[in-house]
Write a protein that holds these residues in place. Structure first.
Motif, PDB file in Angstrom:
ATOM      1  N   GLY A  96       0.773  -1.231   0.000  1.00 35.04           N
ATOM      2  CA  GLY A  96       0.000   0.000   0.000  1.00 35.04           C
ATOM      3  C   GLY A  96       0.802   1.277   0.000  1.00 35.04           C
ATOM      4  N   GLU A  97       2.105   1.186  -0.146  1.00 34.82           N
ATOM      5  CA  GLU A  97       2.952   2.378  -0.169  1.00 34.82           C
ATOM      6  C   GLU A  97       3.725   2.470  -1.473  1.00 34.82           C
ATOM      7  OE1 GLU A  97       5.452   2.339   3.259  1.00 34.82           O
ATOM      8  OE2 GLU A  97       3.792   2.657   4.668  1.00 34.82           O
ATOM      9  N   LEU A  98       3.915   3.687  -1.965  1.00 36.78           N
ATOM     10  CA  LEU A  98       4.703   3.913  -3.168  1.00 36.78           C
ATOM     11  C   LEU A  98       6.181   3.848  -2.785  1.00 36.78           C
ATOM     12  CD1 LEU A  98       3.989   6.688  -5.809  1.00 36.78           C
ATOM     13  CD2 LEU A  98       6.305   6.020  -5.209  1.00 36.78           C
ATOM     14  N   VAL A  99       6.911   2.892  -3.378  1.00 36.22           N
ATOM     15  CA  VAL A  99       8.319   2.732  -3.022  1.00 36.22           C
ATOM     16  C   VAL A  99       9.272   3.233  -4.101  1.00 36.22           C
ATOM     17  CG1 VAL A  99       7.862   0.810  -1.461  1.00 36.22           C
ATOM     18  CG2 VAL A  99       8.375   0.333  -3.858  1.00 36.22           C
ATOM     19  N   GLU A 100       8.758   3.351  -5.348  1.00 31.84           N
ATOM     20  CA  GLU A 100       9.621   3.837  -6.425  1.00 31.84           C
ATOM     21  C   GLU A 100       8.759   4.189  -7.628  1.00 31.84           C
ATOM     22  OE1 GLU A 100      13.781   2.676  -8.741  1.00 31.84           O
ATOM     23  OE2 GLU A 100      12.873   1.255  -7.338  1.00 31.84           O
ATOM     24  N   SER A 101       9.181   5.204  -8.383  1.00 31.23           N
ATOM     25  CA  SER A 101       8.510   5.553  -9.632  1.00 31.23           C
ATOM     26  C   SER A 101       9.541   6.127 -10.592  1.00 31.23           C
ATOM     27  CB  SER A 101       7.380   6.558  -9.390  1.00 31.23           C
ATOM     28  OG  SER A 101       7.865   7.758  -8.821  1.00 31.23           O
ATOM     29  N   ALA A 102       9.411   5.764 -11.861  1.00 27.69           N
ATOM     30  CA  ALA A 102      10.387   6.211 -12.866  1.00 27.69           C
ATOM     31  C   ALA A 102       9.893   5.809 -14.244  1.00 27.69           C
ATOM     32  CB  ALA A 102      11.758   5.584 -12.600  1.00 27.69           C
ATOM     33  N   ASN A 103      10.554   6.321 -15.288  1.00 22.45           N
ATOM     34  CA  ASN A 103      10.245   5.843 -16.630  1.00 22.45           C
ATOM     35  C   ASN A 103      10.805   4.421 -16.774  1.00 22.45           C
ATOM     36  OD1 ASN A 103      12.971   5.850 -17.989  1.00 22.45           O
ATOM     37  ND2 ASN A 103      12.871   8.007 -17.431  1.00 22.45           N
ATOM     38  N   PRO A 104      10.272   3.618 -17.680  1.00 27.07           N
ATOM     39  CA  PRO A 104      10.669   2.206 -17.759  1.00 27.07           C
ATOM     40  C   PRO A 104      12.161   1.985 -17.995  1.00 27.07           C
ATOM     41  CG  PRO A 104       8.686   2.586 -19.044  1.00 27.07           C
ATOM     42  CD  PRO A 104       9.193   3.942 -18.630  1.00 27.07           C
ATOM     43  N   ASP A 105      12.779   2.809 -18.844  1.00 26.92           N
ATOM     44  CA  ASP A 105      14.207   2.615 -19.123  1.00 26.92           C
ATOM     45  C   ASP A 105      15.036   2.712 -17.849  1.00 26.92           C
ATOM     46  OD1 ASP A 105      13.704   2.253 -21.794  1.00 26.92           O
ATOM     47  OD2 ASP A 105      14.167   4.320 -22.357  1.00 26.92           O
ATOM     48  N   ARG A 106      14.788   3.748 -17.065  1.00 25.86           N
ATOM     49  CA  ARG A 106      15.547   3.914 -15.824  1.00 25.86           C
ATOM     50  C   ARG A 106      15.209   2.826 -14.818  1.00 25.86           C
ATOM     51  NH1 ARG A 106      15.359   3.793 -10.740  1.00 25.86           N
ATOM     52  NH2 ARG A 106      13.818   5.433 -10.380  1.00 25.86           N
ATOM     53  N   LEU A 107      13.924   2.520 -14.711  1.00 25.16           N
ATOM     54  CA  LEU A 107      13.491   1.554 -13.705  1.00 25.16           C
ATOM     55  C   LEU A 107      14.080   0.177 -13.959  1.00 25.16           C
ATOM     56  CD1 LEU A 107      11.220   1.606 -11.306  1.00 25.16           C
ATOM     57  CD2 LEU A 107      10.023   0.096 -12.875  1.00 25.16           C
ATOM     58  N   PHE A 108      14.042  -0.271 -15.203  1.00 23.32           N
ATOM     59  CA  PHE A 108      14.504  -1.619 -15.499  1.00 23.32           C
ATOM     60  C   PHE A 108      16.030  -1.709 -15.563  1.00 23.32           C
ATOM     61  CE2 PHE A 108      10.090  -2.001 -16.693  1.00 23.32           C
ATOM     62  CZ  PHE A 108       9.775  -3.310 -16.346  1.00 23.32           C
ATOM     63  N   GLN A 109      16.696  -0.609 -15.908  1.00 23.52           N
ATOM     64  CA  GLN A 109      18.153  -0.641 -15.992  1.00 23.52           C
ATOM     65  C   GLN A 109      18.820  -0.434 -14.639  1.00 23.52           C
ATOM     66  OE1 GLN A 109      19.390   2.165 -19.007  1.00 23.52           O
ATOM     67  NE2 GLN A 109      18.222   1.140 -20.620  1.00 23.52           N
ATOM     68  N   SER A 110      18.229   0.414 -13.798  1.00 21.16           N
ATOM     69  CA  SER A 110      18.860   0.686 -12.501  1.00 21.16           C
ATOM     70  C   SER A 110      17.809   0.922 -11.417  1.00 21.16           C
ATOM     71  CB  SER A 110      19.793   1.900 -12.610  1.00 21.16           C
ATOM     72  OG  SER A 110      19.090   3.024 -13.128  1.00 21.16           O
ATOM     73  N   PRO A 111      17.061  -0.114 -11.046  1.00 19.44           N
ATOM     74  CA  PRO A 111      16.067   0.027  -9.975  1.00 19.44           C
ATOM     75  C   PRO A 111      16.737   0.408  -8.665  1.00 19.44           C
ATOM     76  CG  PRO A 111      16.455  -2.290 -10.480  1.00 19.44           C
ATOM     77  CD  PRO A 111      17.160  -1.503 -11.528  1.00 19.44           C
ATOM     78  N   GLU A 112      16.107   1.306  -7.934  1.00 24.44           N
ATOM     79  CA  GLU A 112      16.696   1.813  -6.706  1.00 24.44           C
ATOM     80  C   GLU A 112      16.224   1.066  -5.465  1.00 24.44           C
ATOM     81  OE1 GLU A 112      15.833   5.964  -6.663  1.00 24.44           O
ATOM     82  OE2 GLU A 112      17.229   6.442  -8.283  1.00 24.44           O
ATOM     83  N   HIS A 113      14.991   0.604  -5.464  1.00 25.71           N
ATOM     84  CA  HIS A 113      14.446  -0.030  -4.264  1.00 25.71           C
ATOM     85  C   HIS A 113      14.627  -1.549  -4.346  1.00 25.71           C
ATOM     86  CE1 HIS A 113      11.571  -1.158  -1.109  1.00 25.71           C
ATOM     87  NE2 HIS A 113      11.686   0.083  -0.680  1.00 25.71           N
TER      88      HIS A 113
END
Length: 259
Positions: A229-246
């Protein structure tokens, strides 16, 4: 898409849940996000993360405990069902399970005509029949299905009927709740292609809900990751899939099938 484009939908600090016999059960905790016109924004996370709860709140199937939901600048979270009715044409939800969402006692033509009767009361029978035929064609189904019942259709056909029902009222935002999760891989690909086609032809905006990041990577312009129920990360797909932070995002990506 330019940051100067105002959001079509802007959700701020949404807190959502359900009334139970033991009291109120929180599900979504202070989630904020926005969707700009023409975007496909994906909500991802495991079952129980709050994705479907957000979808239901956006179309007033459940109340908002606190926070704001602004549609083109107008706060719609606190509206009564009657006050919200005009917005139902603009924001439509395509449910995950067509077995439950489609009335088995109605033929396909009746299922598609129903929203027209509700939202366009001045439309005559002939115009409704023409519109129903156009809707069926728009989701690439043959006209001979109009006299059949949903129980006589395949899973992919039922999902397309759900989509056609949502399109009947010419929405601006289409919320798709796990629209391909119950379909075979080949049928999934066809439906995803259809959604992309409809987006271009009808200038649609999507909130795409899924637990499958492989699917999300194909369709999303922006991704929001929910955990408990909490937002842990948000980004465009390229950034998210290449370098996820959480770590949770990394876990979801690692769980995707590798072909």
């Amino acid at each position: 898409m330019s940051d100067s484009v105002p959001p079509l939908l802007n959700c701020s600090n949404l807190t959502l849940g359900y009334a139970t016999t033991g009291g109120w059960k929180p599900v979504v905790h202070g989630v904020s996000f926005q969707i700009k016109r023409g975007q496909t924004v994906a909500l991802v996370g495991e079952s129980g993360s709050g994705k479907s709860t957000i979808a239901k709140a956006l179309v007033h199937l459940i109340p908002t405990k606190s926070g704001r939901t602004e549609w083109q600048g107008q706060d719609i979270a606190g509206l009564s069902d009657k006050e919200f009715l005009p917005y139902r044409k603009s924001i439509q939800l395509v449910f995950q399970d067509p077995w439950q969402a489609l009335n088995p006692r109605l033929r396909v033509d009746q299922l598609l005509e129903e929203p027209l009767v509700l939202h366009f009361p001045d439309m005559d029978k002939a115009d409704r029949s023409k519109r129903v035929a156009e809707l069926l064609d728009s989701v690439h189904l043959p006209e001979n299905l109009l006299s059949r019942y949903s129980s006589e259709l395949s899973g992919g056909q039922r999902q397309r009927i759900l989509l056609a029902r949502a399109l009947a009222v010419e929405p601006e935002l289409l919320i798709c709740d796990e629209p391909v999760s119950a379909l075979d891989v080949s049928i999934q690909a066809q439906l995803l292609e259809l959604l992309q086609e409809l987006k271009q032809k009808r200038d649609l905006t999507f909130l795409f809900i899924s637990h499958d990041l492989a699917v999300v990577q194909q369709v999303a312009d922006f991704v929001i990751v929910l955990k408990n129920g909490e937002l842990v990360e948000s980004a465009n797909p390229d950034r998210l899939f290449q370098s996820p932070e959480h770590p949770y995002t990394r876990m979801l990506i690692d769980a995707c099938p590798k072909w």
